[in-house]
Enzyme design. Structure first.
Site, PDB file in Angstrom:
ATOM      1  N   HIS A  14       1.022  -1.452   0.331  1.00  0.00           N
ATOM      2  CA  HIS A  14      -0.037   0.422   0.191  1.00  0.00           C
ATOM      3  C   HIS A  14       1.025   1.608  -0.078  1.00  0.00           C
ATOM      4  CE1 HIS A  14      -3.650   1.886   1.645  1.00  0.00           C
ATOM      5  NE2 HIS A  14      -3.088   3.157   1.224  1.00  0.00           N
ATOM      6  N   HIS A  16       1.597   5.800  -1.708  1.00  0.00           N
ATOM      7  CA  HIS A  16       1.222   6.408  -2.422  1.00  0.00           C
ATOM      8  C   HIS A  16       2.538   7.332  -2.872  1.00  0.00           C
ATOM      9  CE1 HIS A  16      -3.071   6.744  -1.154  1.00  0.00           C
ATOM     10  NE2 HIS A  16      -2.289   6.034   0.264  1.00  0.00           N
ATOM     11  N   LEU A  17       2.603   7.793  -4.896  1.00  0.00           N
ATOM     12  CA  LEU A  17       3.572   7.707  -4.642  1.00  0.00           C
ATOM     13  C   LEU A  17       3.507   9.349  -5.407  1.00  0.00           C
ATOM     14  CD1 LEU A  17       5.315   4.618  -6.907  1.00  0.00           C
ATOM     15  CD2 LEU A  17       5.371   5.938  -5.051  1.00  0.00           C
ATOM     16  N   ARG A  18       2.499  10.036  -5.453  1.00  0.00           N
ATOM     17  CA  ARG A  18       1.904  11.267  -6.092  1.00  0.00           C
ATOM     18  C   ARG A  18       2.420  10.385  -7.733  1.00  0.00           C
ATOM     19  NH1 ARG A  18      -0.919  11.018  -2.443  1.00  0.00           N
ATOM     20  NH2 ARG A  18      -0.533  11.359  -0.615  1.00  0.00           N
ATOM     21  N   LYS A 100      -9.024  -0.013  -5.954  1.00  0.00           N
ATOM     22  CA  LYS A 100      -9.428   0.656  -4.378  1.00  0.00           C
ATOM     23  C   LYS A 100     -10.887   1.200  -4.648  1.00  0.00           C
ATOM     24  CE  LYS A 100      -7.796   1.989  -0.709  1.00  0.00           C
ATOM     25  NZ  LYS A 100      -6.877   2.934  -1.069  1.00  0.00           N
ATOM     26  N   HIS A 137     -10.195   1.281   1.728  1.00  0.00           N
ATOM     27  CA  HIS A 137     -10.215   2.185   2.752  1.00  0.00           C
ATOM     28  C   HIS A 137     -11.075   2.255   3.859  1.00  0.00           C
ATOM     29  CE1 HIS A 137      -8.652   6.254   4.260  1.00  0.00           C
ATOM     30  NE2 HIS A 137      -9.608   5.747   5.354  1.00  0.00           N
ATOM     31  N   HIS A 175      -4.975  -0.670   5.953  1.00  0.00           N
ATOM     32  CA  HIS A 175      -3.991  -0.160   7.141  1.00  0.00           C
ATOM     33  C   HIS A 175      -5.131   0.357   8.212  1.00  0.00           C
ATOM     34  CE1 HIS A 175      -6.771   2.729   4.801  1.00  0.00           C
ATOM     35  NE2 HIS A 175      -6.166   3.400   4.386  1.00  0.00           N
ATOM     36  N   ASP A 248       1.773   2.938   3.642  1.00  0.00           N
ATOM     37  CA  ASP A 248       0.233   3.855   3.014  1.00  0.00           C
ATOM     38  C   ASP A 248       1.336   5.300   3.088  1.00  0.00           C
ATOM     39  OD1 ASP A 248      -1.630   5.058   2.651  1.00  0.00           O
ATOM     40  OD2 ASP A 248      -2.750   5.484   5.141  1.00  0.00           O
TER      41      ASP A 248
HETATM   42  C1  NCD Z   1      -3.618   9.220   1.916  1.00  0.00           C
HETATM   43  C2  NCD Z   1      -3.169  10.391   0.313  1.00  0.00           C
HETATM   44  O1  NCD Z   1      -2.113  11.275   1.337  1.00  0.00           O
HETATM   45  O2  NCD Z   1      -3.300   9.746   0.034  1.00  0.00           O
HETATM   46  N1  NCD Z   1      -3.602   9.694   3.115  1.00  0.00           N
HETATM   47  C3  NCD Z   1      -4.058   9.197   4.549  1.00  0.00           C
HETATM   48  O3  NCD Z   1      -3.832   9.898   5.401  1.00  0.00           O
HETATM   49  N2  NCD Z   1      -3.548   8.401   4.515  1.00  0.00           N
HETATM   50  C4  NCD Z   1      -4.875   8.319   1.555  1.00  0.00           C
HETATM   51  C5  NCD Z   1      -5.342   7.108   2.309  1.00  0.00           C
HETATM   52  O4  NCD Z   1      -5.061   6.221   2.068  1.00  0.00           O
HETATM   53  O5  NCD Z   1      -6.053   7.592   2.776  1.00  0.00           O
HETATM   54 ZN    ZN Z   2      -3.296   4.751   1.634  1.00  0.00          ZN
END
Ligand code: NCD
Ligand code: ZN
Length: 345
Positions: A14, A16-18, A100, A137, A175, A248
């Protein structure tokens, strides 16, 4: 005392890379440590079809350092408009590994999410046929529900009905943060897995308020009480194959976090496996780290386990106060702190 630890190279289930120019600052942290990562689709606009996922994957690969081999596993963002044909294409693509589900409004970039999951059950039935997992989520957005109870209420209102209605669907409860989520995963036969983040293993909700409000400890689901943290540590270190690593890690510019309305997300990719090693070491369970980090997730997704390895050493090092994030700055988890475990070169 164990001073070096060599484990099969882990995966991050899990992440996030943007997108855009920040990829060059973000991707190398993960690529140095992990062989693969499940890449979240909550871009603006979200990744909703295979063509977008393939193009995003190429942009990520372009940011992987030459000396690393890293395989981004892509996901689609479930919306009210997702069609059965999108799912079948995703399944056939070999690029998309999961879909997702963000409840609309639950977290960062979730506006396009699904308001009522039961309305997309026909699409989820197709996912079950195609053996494509749904990543959840797990928080309700009902403003009447206390923010610390949103995961527990989600189990009763959304997740249990889903599991009962579509028994063939594989689900990852992402998460997880509560005793209730741990219990549900343990009570459900093999088709329900769960990821656990480093922050929810390392900290309880006091960390949000230590010496003043701490925006860098704000993520969603929000940190919970100590009893919940202990249940998560117990689950992660238990050897139960339904629990696996998912950071995450969610980068946000310092200015977006240190704001009158700071956004949710902690950045842990710079030291992800090191944080987990610390947790497992503190729990006297270093021998359980490899399965949690490198085996359980691959087995759940039906993917081969990695063949190469990484080595960690007990050698304290200081996390930088700040990292680059394109033209902005990023405050990493543990900024300025000493961490006991270091990744060997
Ligand atoms: C994540 C994000 O910033 O993309 N933020 C977070 O608090 N975990 C989004 C997510 O996974 O809920
Ligand atoms: Zn996330």
């Amino acid at each position: 005392m164990t001073n070096t630890l060599t484990i099969t190279r882990p995966d991050d289930w899990h992440l996030h890379l943007r997108d855009g120019h920040v990829l060059a600052d973000i991707v190398p942290h993960t690529a140095r440590r992990f062989a693969r990562a499940i890449v979240m689709p909550n871009l603006k606009p979200p990744v909703v079809n295979v063509d977008q996922a393939v193009a995003y994957r190429q942009r990520i690969l372009a940011a992987v350092p030459d000396n690393c081999s890293f395989d981004p596993l892509m996901t689609l963002y479930l919306t009210g408009q997702t069609r059965a044909s999108d799912i079948r294409q995703a399944s056939a693509s070999g690029v998309v590994q999961a879909v997702k589900y963000y409840p609309a409004g639950a977290t960062t970039n979730s506006d396009a999410g699904v308001k009522d999951l039961t309305r997309v059950y026909p699409v989820l039935e197709v996912m079950a046929e195609e053996n494509l997992p749904l990543l959840v989520h797990g928080e309700v957005v009902d403003p009447q529900v206390d923010v610390f109870d949103r995961e527990a209420v989600f189990i009763d209102r959304v997740l249990l009905p889903l599991l009962q209605t579509i028994p063939a669907l594989k689900v990852v409860f992402e998460h997880i943060t509560t005793v209730e989520a741990v219990a549900l995963v343990k009570d459900t036969p093999d088709r329900l897995g769960a990821t656990i983040t480093p922050q929810h293993l390392l900290m309880n909700r006091n960390a949000l308020f230590q010496g003043g409000i701490s925006p860098h400890h704000y993520c969603l689901p929000v940190l919970k009480r100590e009893a919940h943290r202990q249940a998560l540590v117990e689950a992660a270190t238990s050897g139960d194959p339904r629990f696996f690593l998912g950071t995450d890690s969610a980068p946000h510019a310092k200015s977006a976090k240190e704001s009158s309305c700071g956004c949710a997300g902690m950045y842990s990719a710079h030291a992800a496996i090191e944080f987990y090693a610390q947790v497992f070491d503190d729990a006297g369970a270093l021998d359980k780290l490899e399965a949690f980090a490198s085996f359980h997730g691959a087995d759940f997704y039906g993917l081969p386990r990695n063949r190469d390895s990484i080595t960690l050493e007990r050698s304290p090092w200081q996390v930088p106060q700040m990292l680059r994030f394109g033209n902005e700055e990023l405050v990493p988890l543990g900024a300025g702190e000493m961490l006991p475990w270091k990744l060997s070169d």
